[in-house]
Design a protein around this motif. Structure first.
Motif, PDB file in Angstrom:
ATOM      1  N   PRO A  29      10.499 -23.724  27.686  1.00 54.57           N
ATOM      2  CA  PRO A  29       9.344 -24.606  27.486  1.00 54.57           C
ATOM      3  C   PRO A  29       8.315 -24.072  26.496  1.00 54.57           C
ATOM      4  N   MET A  30       7.939 -22.803  26.621  1.00 53.54           N
ATOM      5  CA  MET A  30       6.935 -22.254  25.715  1.00 53.54           C
ATOM      6  C   MET A  30       7.492 -22.143  24.295  1.00 53.54           C
ATOM      7  N   ALA A  31       8.772 -21.768  24.169  1.00 54.72           N
ATOM      8  CA  ALA A  31       9.383 -21.676  22.847  1.00 54.72           C
ATOM      9  C   ALA A  31       9.451 -23.045  22.180  1.00 54.72           C
ATOM     10  N   ASP A  32       9.754 -24.081  22.957  1.00 55.88           N
ATOM     11  CA  ASP A  32       9.797 -25.440  22.409  1.00 55.88           C
ATOM     12  C   ASP A  32       8.415 -25.886  21.940  1.00 55.88           C
ATOM     13  N   LEU A  33       7.394 -25.534  22.715  1.00 52.14           N
ATOM     14  CA  LEU A  33       6.029 -25.896  22.342  1.00 52.14           C
ATOM     15  C   LEU A  33       5.631 -25.204  21.043  1.00 52.14           C
ATOM     16  N   ILE A  34       5.949 -23.912  20.931  1.00 49.29           N
ATOM     17  CA  ILE A  34       5.615 -23.171  19.713  1.00 49.29           C
ATOM     18  C   ILE A  34       6.390 -23.718  18.525  1.00 49.29           C
ATOM     19  N   ALA A  35       7.665 -24.081  18.741  1.00 47.06           N
ATOM     20  CA  ALA A  35       8.474 -24.657  17.661  1.00 47.06           C
ATOM     21  C   ALA A  35       7.853 -25.958  17.159  1.00 47.06           C
ATOM     22  N   CYS A  36       7.380 -26.771  18.082  1.00 40.78           N
ATOM     23  CA  CYS A  36       6.725 -28.033  17.715  1.00 40.78           C
ATOM     24  C   CYS A  36       5.454 -27.762  16.905  1.00 40.78           C
ATOM     25  N   LEU A  37       4.634 -26.824  17.362  1.00 42.20           N
ATOM     26  CA  LEU A  37       3.391 -26.495  16.664  1.00 42.20           C
ATOM     27  C   LEU A  37       3.673 -25.909  15.286  1.00 42.20           C
ATOM     28  N   LEU A  38       4.720 -25.085  15.193  1.00 49.39           N
ATOM     29  CA  LEU A  38       5.092 -24.499  13.904  1.00 49.39           C
ATOM     30  C   LEU A  38       5.547 -25.582  12.933  1.00 49.39           C
ATOM     31  N   PHE A  39       6.296 -26.548  13.439  1.00 49.39           N
ATOM     32  CA  PHE A  39       6.752 -27.651  12.599  1.00 49.39           C
ATOM     33  C   PHE A  39       5.564 -28.476  12.113  1.00 49.39           C
ATOM     34  N   ILE A  40       4.610 -28.731  13.004  1.00 48.19           N
ATOM     35  CA  ILE A  40       3.404 -29.478  12.616  1.00 48.19           C
ATOM     36  C   ILE A  40       2.634 -28.714  11.543  1.00 48.19           C
ATOM     37  N   LEU A  41       2.503 -27.402  11.732  1.00 50.92           N
ATOM     38  CA  LEU A  41       1.802 -26.569  10.747  1.00 50.92           C
ATOM     39  C   LEU A  41       2.512 -26.612   9.397  1.00 50.92           C
ATOM     40  N   ALA A  42       3.845 -26.589   9.426  1.00 47.55           N
ATOM     41  CA  ALA A  42       4.611 -26.677   8.178  1.00 47.55           C
ATOM     42  C   ALA A  42       4.368 -28.018   7.502  1.00 47.55           C
ATOM     43  N   GLY A  43       4.296 -29.083   8.296  1.00 51.83           N
ATOM     44  CA  GLY A  43       4.003 -30.403   7.740  1.00 51.83           C
ATOM     45  C   GLY A  43       2.622 -30.468   7.107  1.00 51.83           C
ATOM     46  N   ILE A  44       1.659 -29.772   7.710  1.00 48.83           N
ATOM     47  CA  ILE A  44       0.306 -29.735   7.150  1.00 48.83           C
ATOM     48  C   ILE A  44       0.309 -29.016   5.805  1.00 48.83           C
ATOM     49  N   THR A  45       1.078 -27.931   5.698  1.00 46.40           N
ATOM     50  CA  THR A  45       1.147 -27.216   4.422  1.00 46.40           C
ATOM     51  C   THR A  45       1.775 -28.092   3.342  1.00 46.40           C
ATOM     52  N   ASP A  46       2.660 -29.001   3.739  1.00 47.34           N
ATOM     53  CA  ASP A  46       3.272 -29.922   2.784  1.00 47.34           C
ATOM     54  C   ASP A  46       2.210 -30.807   2.155  1.00 47.34           C
ATOM     55  N   TYR A  47       1.248 -31.237   2.964  1.00 50.00           N
ATOM     56  CA  TYR A  47       0.141 -32.038   2.435  1.00 50.00           C
ATOM     57  C   TYR A  47      -0.816 -31.174   1.614  1.00 50.00           C
ATOM     58  N   LEU A  48      -1.123 -29.988   2.148  1.00 49.96           N
ATOM     59  CA  LEU A  48      -2.127 -29.148   1.512  1.00 49.96           C
ATOM     60  C   LEU A  48      -1.695 -28.632   0.145  1.00 49.96           C
ATOM     61  N   ASP A  49      -0.417 -28.268  -0.009  1.00 47.05           N
ATOM     62  CA  ASP A  49      -0.025 -27.683  -1.293  1.00 47.05           C
ATOM     63  C   ASP A  49      -0.199 -28.684  -2.440  1.00 47.05           C
ATOM     64  N   GLY A  50       0.152 -29.957  -2.186  1.00 43.43           N
ATOM     65  CA  GLY A  50      -0.059 -30.973  -3.213  1.00 43.43           C
ATOM     66  C   GLY A  50      -1.530 -31.254  -3.460  1.00 43.43           C
ATOM     67  N   HIS A  51      -2.308 -31.311  -2.375  1.00 39.63           N
ATOM     68  CA  HIS A  51      -3.744 -31.590  -2.489  1.00 39.63           C
ATOM     69  C   HIS A  51      -4.448 -30.483  -3.269  1.00 39.63           C
ATOM     70  N   ILE A  52      -4.134 -29.233  -2.928  1.00 40.53           N
ATOM     71  CA  ILE A  52      -4.775 -28.103  -3.602  1.00 40.53           C
ATOM     72  C   ILE A  52      -4.336 -28.023  -5.059  1.00 40.53           C
ATOM     73  N   ALA A  53      -3.054 -28.278  -5.312  1.00 42.95           N
ATOM     74  CA  ALA A  53      -2.555 -28.233  -6.687  1.00 42.95           C
ATOM     75  C   ALA A  53      -3.291 -29.239  -7.566  1.00 42.95           C
ATOM     76  N   ARG A  54      -3.524 -30.438  -7.030  1.00 42.51           N
ATOM     77  CA  ARG A  54      -4.249 -31.449  -7.804  1.00 42.51           C
ATOM     78  C   ARG A  54      -5.711 -31.068  -7.980  1.00 42.51           C
ATOM     79  N   ALA A  55      -6.327 -30.545  -6.916  1.00 46.99           N
ATOM     80  CA  ALA A  55      -7.746 -30.198  -6.979  1.00 46.99           C
ATOM     81  C   ALA A  55      -8.008 -29.044  -7.942  1.00 46.99           C
ATOM     82  N   ARG A  56      -7.090 -28.071  -7.966  1.00 50.65           N
ATOM     83  CA  ARG A  56      -7.271 -26.891  -8.811  1.00 50.65           C
ATOM     84  C   ARG A  56      -6.501 -26.965 -10.124  1.00 50.65           C
TER      85      ARG A  56
END
Length: 203
Positions: A29-56
């Protein structure tokens, strides 16, 4: 440059894949929860890398190459580990196959059209496809074990994730067909001098 923040975020998405796979393989259960959170964090970086690249204005050939690769590696690894461990309910293997085949198709089209200086436009439907796909994988990675862990065992998390995956597969078929038709229009034509879009990667 590898040290540019957008590229660092993209590389972190790739680095997260073996950790994610290991957590899913543990299937606690705890490993599944961490895996889910890690996947969400990876998805956030997908948005951020494009946003930051355009801004900078930190655009680079390396970033344009790595970003779609990182996305496809993350999605493909998540689907395969879930399928391999039998964690895709409601015949979820079939939409997973459709999604993987579409990713291969779009990669082939992108490679072909890049030689003709043509890029595929990002459609609104493709963005919805990506949203459902990422949401479905996040829910499936969490699974029913996470629901029990956080006290919502009554919620059929696995079933919800499977239904979302079917919706994502349906959208995948539609957008994949659109991209295929667009790509076939350029087969046999002379190289274009301008791109069909701003150069944003097809999701």
């Amino acid at each position: 440059m590898l040290t540019d923040l957008p590229n660092v975020l993209t590389l972190s998405r790739i680095a997260a894949i073996p950790v994610l796979v290991a957590l899913v393989a543990v299937h606690r259960p705890m490993a599944d929860l961490i895996a889910c959170l890690l996947f969400i964090l990876a998805g956030i970086t997908d948005y951020l890398d494009g946003h930051i690249a355009r801004a900078r204005h930190q655009f680079s050939d390396l970033g344009r190459m790595l970003d779609p690769i990182a996305d496809k590696l993350l999605i493909g690894a998540s689907l395969m580990v879930l399928a391999g461990l039998g964690r895709l309910p409601l015949w979820g293997l079939y939409p997973a196959i459709v999604i993987l085949l579409r990713e291969i198709l779009v990669s082939g089209l992108r490679e072909h059209l890049a030689g003709r200086r043509v890029s595929l436009p990002v459609t609104r439907l493709a963005k919805w496809k990506t949203a459902f796909q990422m949401g479905a994988l996040g829910v499936l990675l969490a699974g029913d074990s996470t629901a029990r862990l956080i006290g919502i065992a009554w919620l059929p998390v696995g079933l919800i994730g499977a239904l979302m995956l079917w919706v994502a597969a349906l959208l995948t078929l539609v957008t994949g067909w659109d991209y295929l038709v667009t790509g076939l229009r350029h087969v046999g034509q002379p190289e274009a001098r301008s791109t069909a879009s701003s150069g944003q990667a097809v999701p």
